[in-house]
Motif scaffolding. Sequence first.
Motif: not given
Length: 571
Positions: A132, A179, A183, A369, A373, A376-377
């Motif tokens: 990303l 996160g 994002s 982003m 992300l 978050i993951a």
Amino acid sequence: MGVNSYSNSMKIQAEIQMPPLEIHKVRLPPERTTLQKLRHRLSEIFFPDDPLHRFKNQTCLIKLLLALQYFFPIFQWAPLYNLSLLRSDIISGLTIASLAIPQGISYAKLANLPPILGLYSSFVPPLIYSLLGSSRHLGVGPVSIASLVMGSMLSETVSYSQDPILYLKMAFTATFFAGLFQSSLGILRLGFVIDFLSKATLVGFMAGAAIIVSLQQLKGLLGIVHFTNKMQITPVLISVFKQRDEWSWQNLLLGFSFLLFLLTTRHISLKKPKLFWVSAAAPLTSVILSTIFVFILRNKTHKIAIIGGLPKGLNPPSSNMLYFNGPYLALAIKTGLVTGILSLTEGIAVGRTFAALKNYQVDGNKEMMAIGLMNIAGSCSSCYVTTGSFSRSAVNYNAGAQTAVSNIIMASAVLVTLLFLMPLFYYTPNVVLAAIIITAVSGLIDYQAAYKLWKVDKLDFLACLCSFFGVLFISVPLGLGIAVAISVFKILLHVSRPNTLVLGNIPGTPIFHNLNQYREALRIPSFIILAVESPIYFANSTYLQERLDKATCRLVICECLVHFKYFLEAF
């Protein structure tokens, strides 16, 4: 003589008169409705790059390909990838892996987390970023500032030693909200929010945090068992000298020996950038040598604390540990926001720095982003807050990295370590991890930048000092908050009290410059020309009116004095 001087002054005034004005017809802008004006204004604010212009008049297949390239930058450079680029990325990936492994373990301890989480955080997030992210040189992983802030904010309420499960839940939940916040900024294109963390604020904050981190490592360097959990300089120093009976000369000798070694290698790399690998390999070399030393003398080094057993295997899932209700939810959200802003600021700043060196662009919104992300993951795979690390990125750049594949290589090396090499870290002494942390954060004390702030802008220097002393004597988040408040106050001050300059004409040209800076600039007789370094609107209209009135009065007085002087000289 008086008449001649008067006539000369009239000639000078005639020379600086502007050429006759020409009248040009200006076409009025086309009429637009209020909705069209609002849409145009919002588009200029949030979409200045017009990201959809490439999709116009394209087939569905081309639009799909462009969308994949927009959201996954790897599709832009992957078709051009070759073996030459792979060779460079393998070398750089393995080089930063040698730095990432000891750093990951050290920074996890800095956040009061199990050391294994530092390695987990060096495996999953780099893989996601490589898909990303838009930077070719950003080395992803845990960083000292985010680790320190998370550890200090969580430890004020929750103790890992007393309730490790709750502490882990808070860490993973804070990472999730960090996160989510990051994002969201990228999706909503609100990246200008992080611009409120000015350079002056960050210089003071990082210097104060570096000193606090270094003092906290005295626990490991001196072998102190009972140490304060507070992060202010006063209780830390009190705890150090209060526990003098726990000081261990073995820890002291071993720790300062490796600290001297690490600082020496860092100095060598700074003086000779081509020897960057000396500093990059020093942490892992220190871990290996100290582990061997403690293992050989394990029967005589009981006072030297070691890491102990670390679990082998891949990242275990942690989505079931996310904490979305209860009395500590506000703490997790607050910690996530603060660490998210800091890590995002560092990641984007580092990415843009190395992109500028190689003359390519880093999309700030895509970076937000990507970093968001991956956090978050990471919160769902036993990782805590990660971002682009300056030390890893510098090593990655100097090692010749060409693409984000270097992060994949680094993650692969960490994976091999997690699967097969974890038992080798059993006898690694904590004192060496403390030395690695001190060496890493020492580079955050930028006294030269603080001196430049003092020379250029005293108000910025004040913000720097407030951030520095706020972190040292109050707390890390409050010190940062004070500095941000001063930065916002400075913005409001410049908006409501803008600088005004009196302009004069450069003889023989239509150019006007500041009279105080250009000696050859001459003031137009009977006129005063002001330059306002800000848009004019309600917040500064009254102030500007007052300044204009004062300037007009001064102009009238000066004109009267000049004419009176000419009158006296003529007669």
